[in-house]
Design an enzyme around this catalytic site. Sequence first.
Site, PDB file in Angstrom:
ATOM      1  N   SER A 124       1.445 -26.723  33.970  1.00 37.75           N
ATOM      2  CA  SER A 124       0.790 -25.531  34.506  1.00 37.75           C
ATOM      3  C   SER A 124       1.830 -24.460  34.798  1.00 37.75           C
ATOM      4  O   SER A 124       2.980 -24.772  35.148  1.00 37.75           O
ATOM      5  CB  SER A 124       0.080 -25.917  35.805  1.00 37.75           C
ATOM      6  OG  SER A 124      -0.322 -24.769  36.514  1.00 37.75           O
ATOM      7  N   TYR A 148      -0.164 -30.015  44.585  1.00 35.01           N
ATOM      8  CA  TYR A 148      -0.649 -30.065  43.199  1.00 35.01           C
ATOM      9  C   TYR A 148       0.459 -29.636  42.230  1.00 35.01           C
ATOM     10  O   TYR A 148       0.754 -30.320  41.238  1.00 35.01           O
ATOM     11  CB  TYR A 148      -1.875 -29.151  43.024  1.00 35.01           C
ATOM     12  CG  TYR A 148      -2.171 -28.864  41.566  1.00 35.01           C
ATOM     13  CD1 TYR A 148      -2.673 -29.868  40.738  1.00 35.01           C
ATOM     14  CD2 TYR A 148      -1.887 -27.617  40.993  1.00 35.01           C
ATOM     15  CE1 TYR A 148      -2.900 -29.621  39.379  1.00 35.01           C
ATOM     16  CE2 TYR A 148      -2.108 -27.371  39.651  1.00 35.01           C
ATOM     17  CZ  TYR A 148      -2.616 -28.377  38.849  1.00 35.01           C
ATOM     18  OH  TYR A 148      -2.820 -28.146  37.512  1.00 35.01           O
ATOM     19  N   LYS A 152       2.810 -31.649  39.050  1.00 34.41           N
ATOM     20  CA  LYS A 152       3.096 -31.200  37.674  1.00 34.41           C
ATOM     21  C   LYS A 152       4.612 -31.144  37.445  1.00 34.41           C
ATOM     22  O   LYS A 152       5.122 -31.561  36.401  1.00 34.41           O
ATOM     23  CB  LYS A 152       2.462 -29.826  37.417  1.00 34.41           C
ATOM     24  CG  LYS A 152       0.936 -29.836  37.437  1.00 34.41           C
ATOM     25  CD  LYS A 152       0.365 -30.656  36.291  1.00 34.41           C
ATOM     26  CE  LYS A 152      -1.137 -30.807  36.353  1.00 34.41           C
ATOM     27  NZ  LYS A 152      -1.687 -31.742  35.403  1.00 34.41           N
TER      28      LYS A 152
HETATM   29  P1  NAD Z   1     -11.040 -31.055  34.843  1.00 41.10           P
HETATM   30  O1  NAD Z   1     -11.093 -31.549  36.245  1.00 41.10           O
HETATM   31  O2  NAD Z   1     -12.230 -30.401  34.282  1.00 41.10           O
HETATM   32  O3  NAD Z   1     -10.603 -32.252  33.868  1.00 41.10           O
HETATM   33  C1  NAD Z   1      -9.806 -33.326  34.283  1.00 41.10           C
HETATM   34  C2  NAD Z   1     -10.547 -34.594  33.892  1.00 41.10           C
HETATM   35  O4  NAD Z   1      -9.763 -35.725  34.257  1.00 41.10           O
HETATM   36  C3  NAD Z   1     -11.908 -34.739  34.600  1.00 41.10           C
HETATM   37  O5  NAD Z   1     -12.881 -34.994  33.629  1.00 41.10           O
HETATM   38  C4  NAD Z   1     -11.704 -35.928  35.532  1.00 41.10           C
HETATM   39  O6  NAD Z   1     -12.895 -36.669  35.695  1.00 41.10           O
HETATM   40  C5  NAD Z   1     -10.617 -36.709  34.816  1.00 41.10           C
HETATM   41  N1  NAD Z   1      -9.777 -37.546  35.669  1.00 41.10           N
HETATM   42  C6  NAD Z   1      -9.096 -37.182  36.784  1.00 41.10           C
HETATM   43  N2  NAD Z   1      -8.375 -38.211  37.242  1.00 41.10           N
HETATM   44  C7  NAD Z   1      -8.594 -39.258  36.392  1.00 41.10           C
HETATM   45  C8  NAD Z   1      -8.129 -40.588  36.323  1.00 41.10           C
HETATM   46  N3  NAD Z   1      -7.293 -41.072  37.242  1.00 41.10           N
HETATM   47  N4  NAD Z   1      -8.559 -41.373  35.305  1.00 41.10           N
HETATM   48  C9  NAD Z   1      -9.422 -40.893  34.378  1.00 41.10           C
HETATM   49  N5  NAD Z   1      -9.886 -39.642  34.389  1.00 41.10           N
HETATM   50  C10 NAD Z   1      -9.486 -38.831  35.394  1.00 41.10           C
HETATM   51  O7  NAD Z   1      -9.772 -30.096  34.755  1.00 41.10           O
HETATM   52  P2  NAD Z   1      -9.307 -29.138  33.583  1.00 41.10           P
HETATM   53  O8  NAD Z   1      -9.437 -27.743  34.064  1.00 41.10           O
HETATM   54  O9  NAD Z   1      -9.917 -29.536  32.302  1.00 41.10           O
HETATM   55  O10 NAD Z   1      -7.742 -29.468  33.577  1.00 41.10           O
HETATM   56  C11 NAD Z   1      -7.192 -30.444  32.729  1.00 41.10           C
HETATM   57  C12 NAD Z   1      -5.723 -30.579  33.045  1.00 41.10           C
HETATM   58  O11 NAD Z   1      -5.085 -29.318  32.909  1.00 41.10           O
HETATM   59  C13 NAD Z   1      -5.419 -31.046  34.470  1.00 41.10           C
HETATM   60  O12 NAD Z   1      -4.328 -31.941  34.427  1.00 41.10           O
HETATM   61  C14 NAD Z   1      -5.048 -29.781  35.188  1.00 41.10           C
HETATM   62  O13 NAD Z   1      -4.168 -30.023  36.266  1.00 41.10           O
HETATM   63  C15 NAD Z   1      -4.369 -28.995  34.078  1.00 41.10           C
HETATM   64  N6  NAD Z   1      -4.411 -27.547  34.279  1.00 41.10           N
HETATM   65  C16 NAD Z   1      -5.616 -26.933  34.489  1.00 41.10           C
HETATM   66  C17 NAD Z   1      -5.664 -25.551  34.702  1.00 41.10           C
HETATM   67  C18 NAD Z   1      -6.958 -24.846  35.003  1.00 41.10           C
HETATM   68  O14 NAD Z   1      -6.919 -23.760  35.583  1.00 41.10           O
HETATM   69  N7  NAD Z   1      -8.111 -25.381  34.609  1.00 41.10           N
HETATM   70  C19 NAD Z   1      -4.466 -24.805  34.674  1.00 41.10           C
HETATM   71  C20 NAD Z   1      -3.261 -25.478  34.446  1.00 41.10           C
HETATM   72  C21 NAD Z   1      -3.250 -26.849  34.254  1.00 41.10           C
HETATM   73  C1  WQD Z   2      -7.000 -15.745  40.212  1.00 40.47           C
HETATM   74  C2  WQD Z   2      -6.940 -14.440  40.994  1.00 40.47           C
HETATM   75  C3  WQD Z   2      -6.868 -14.780  43.371  1.00 40.47           C
HETATM   76  C4  WQD Z   2     -10.885 -16.562  43.596  1.00 40.47           C
HETATM   77  C5  WQD Z   2      -4.954 -21.383  39.928  1.00 40.47           C
HETATM   78  C6  WQD Z   2      -3.913 -22.407  40.274  1.00 40.47           C
HETATM   79  C7  WQD Z   2      -2.990 -22.618  39.107  1.00 40.47           C
HETATM   80  C8  WQD Z   2      -3.775 -22.935  37.826  1.00 40.47           C
HETATM   81  C9  WQD Z   2      -4.874 -21.963  37.590  1.00 40.47           C
HETATM   82  C10 WQD Z   2      -3.909 -25.309  37.604  1.00 40.47           C
HETATM   83  C11 WQD Z   2      -5.966 -14.490  42.175  1.00 40.47           C
HETATM   84  C12 WQD Z   2      -8.160 -14.086  42.975  1.00 40.47           C
HETATM   85  C13 WQD Z   2      -9.708 -15.990  43.191  1.00 40.47           C
HETATM   86  C14 WQD Z   2     -11.793 -15.781  44.376  1.00 40.47           C
HETATM   87  C15 WQD Z   2     -10.265 -13.934  44.216  1.00 40.47           C
HETATM   88  N1  WQD Z   2      -4.428 -24.196  37.924  1.00 40.47           N
HETATM   89  N2  WQD Z   2      -9.395 -14.704  43.480  1.00 40.47           N
HETATM   90  N3  WQD Z   2     -11.435 -14.496  44.641  1.00 40.47           N
HETATM   91  O1  WQD Z   2      -4.667 -18.862  41.759  1.00 40.47           O
HETATM   92  O2  WQD Z   2      -3.985 -17.750  39.586  1.00 40.47           O
HETATM   93  O3  WQD Z   2      -4.308 -20.164  39.634  1.00 40.47           O
HETATM   94  O4  WQD Z   2      -5.674 -21.829  38.768  1.00 40.47           O
HETATM   95  O5  WQD Z   2      -2.789 -25.547  37.280  1.00 40.47           O
HETATM   96  O6  WQD Z   2      -2.151 -23.659  39.471  1.00 40.47           O
HETATM   97  O7  WQD Z   2      -3.183 -21.955  41.401  1.00 40.47           O
HETATM   98  O8  WQD Z   2      -6.273 -18.737  39.784  1.00 40.47           O
HETATM   99  O9  WQD Z   2      -8.653 -18.207  39.520  1.00 40.47           O
HETATM  100  O10 WQD Z   2      -7.846 -19.146  41.719  1.00 40.47           O
HETATM  101  O11 WQD Z   2      -7.222 -16.826  41.099  1.00 40.47           O
HETATM  102  O12 WQD Z   2     -10.006 -12.767  44.506  1.00 40.47           O
HETATM  103  O13 WQD Z   2     -12.861 -16.258  44.800  1.00 40.47           O
HETATM  104  O14 WQD Z   2      -8.231 -14.225  41.571  1.00 40.47           O
HETATM  105  O15 WQD Z   2      -6.361 -14.265  44.570  1.00 40.47           O
HETATM  106  O16 WQD Z   2      -5.410 -13.209  42.293  1.00 40.47           O
HETATM  107  P1  WQD Z   2      -4.732 -18.810  40.293  1.00 40.47           P
HETATM  108  P2  WQD Z   2      -7.580 -18.304  40.519  1.00 40.47           P
END
Ligand code: NAD
Ligand code: WQD
Length: 338
Positions: A124, A148, A152
């Site tokens: 991330s 969190y 990562k």
């Molecule tokens: P998500 O929660 O929709 O998907 C994660 C999946 O993993 C879920 O289906 C959950 O049921 C499953 N899971 C969690 N722990 C598990 C375990 N121990 N065993 C089996 N299954 C398990 O999330 P997402 O948005 O699809 O994110 C996927 C990955 O990408 C995550 O690792 C997340 O940290 C990373 N990521 C997400 C974002 C974002 O903003 N969505 C940004 C950066 C990184």
């Molecule tokens: C985006 C912008 C908020 C919600 C997060 C995690 C990051 C990654 C992606 C996993 C910011 C603003 C948000 C709301 C708002 N995930 N906001 N009202 O914080 O950039 O990233 O998700 O790895 O680790 O931190 O994403 O969508 O929460 O926020 O004003 O109800 O929207 O302040 O500027 P963020 P976000």
Amino acid sequence: MAVLITGGAGYIGSHTCISLMESGYDVVVIDNLDNSSAEAIRRVEAIVGKPVKFYQEDVRDKSALCKIFTENRIEAVIHFAGLKAVGESAKIPITYYDNNLISTLYLIEVMQQFGVKRLVFSSSATVYGLSKTMPLTEDMPLGAINPYGRTKYFIEEILRDLYASEPDWSIALLRYFNPIGAHESGTIGEDPRGIPNNLMPYIAQVAVGRLPHLNVFGNDYDTVDGTGVRDYIHVVDLAEGHVKAVDWALCHQGCEPFNLGTGKGCSVLQLKDAFEAASGVKIPYVITPRRPGDPDTVYANAEKAKNILGWEAKRDIKQMCEDTWRWQKNNPNGYETK
Ligand code: NAD
Ligand code: WQD
């Protein structure tokens, strides 16, 4: 030969299953459905017209992992499974370390046992911490600022150590920026449990009437309109990035981080306006105090992924909003039918 997708029923995982299958890969999914629904897998199958081999198991269950590697010829793994809510991770950090770290360690051990050494890991942009220099490049110092983010960062470090000790591994550390959007069919998309933490699902739930208004977290940032700026990336572009990363991992050795972003910033109010234009629905909002820990601006330099993986994001904010709206409008309660 198949790609094992941990967390494949989740938001990014389900979209990646489609892109992989459309590129000719077979996929096997393990997901405990803690944050997802089996309905997502059924809809992936309907979109692609092929069955998905699905195991409802926890990645921390080593015997379940061994069974999967015994029953399938796995050539590479994409590891999405994990917990991802920043705020929650500060309240229950040990649960986050347990889930995210133990699942990764067990997965690596079983991969070693079965001689599978190609891994794509969901990292991330959060691993860059509060860097002030934009755009972010992969060589910048790392420094996560919440549990969190530290999971990562720690996993990246573990994987770098693994590669240093066993250089025949191939590991892509994909640092996602802000994934939004949905598959163009409108049948799969992001379906957060409870009140969304992230901006786009919050806006989408206001648009369908599940939430009364958007809270804009601060309008006194040093940005174009005072609201936070992020690099939003279409989830299908992200999914296609995973296909390129698997392609790369199958014919290279190394442990390389790649930013997956668009390289462009968009503010909270700009995203709200784009969503209103795409949906024709007015999004009422109120300005509230800043959310602690939120930086003013975050965006990627994604040149490395372009140069090495041959990938770049193609879809713009308009399409991200249109596709999110199609999904949310057709599925106001997500995968629940009621
Ligand atoms: P998500 O929660 O929709 O998907 C994660 C999946 O993993 C879920 O289906 C959950 O049921 C499953 N899971 C969690 N722990 C598990 C375990 N121990 N065993 C089996 N299954 C398990 O999330 P997402 O948005 O699809 O994110 C996927 C990955 O990408 C995550 O690792 C997340 O940290 C990373 N990521 C997400 C974002 C974002 O903003 N969505 C940004 C950066 C990184
Ligand atoms: C985006 C912008 C908020 C919600 C997060 C995690 C990051 C990654 C992606 C996993 C910011 C603003 C948000 C709301 C708002 N995930 N906001 N009202 O914080 O950039 O990233 O998700 O790895 O680790 O931190 O994403 O969508 O929460 O926020 O004003 O109800 O929207 O302040 O500027 P963020 P976000």
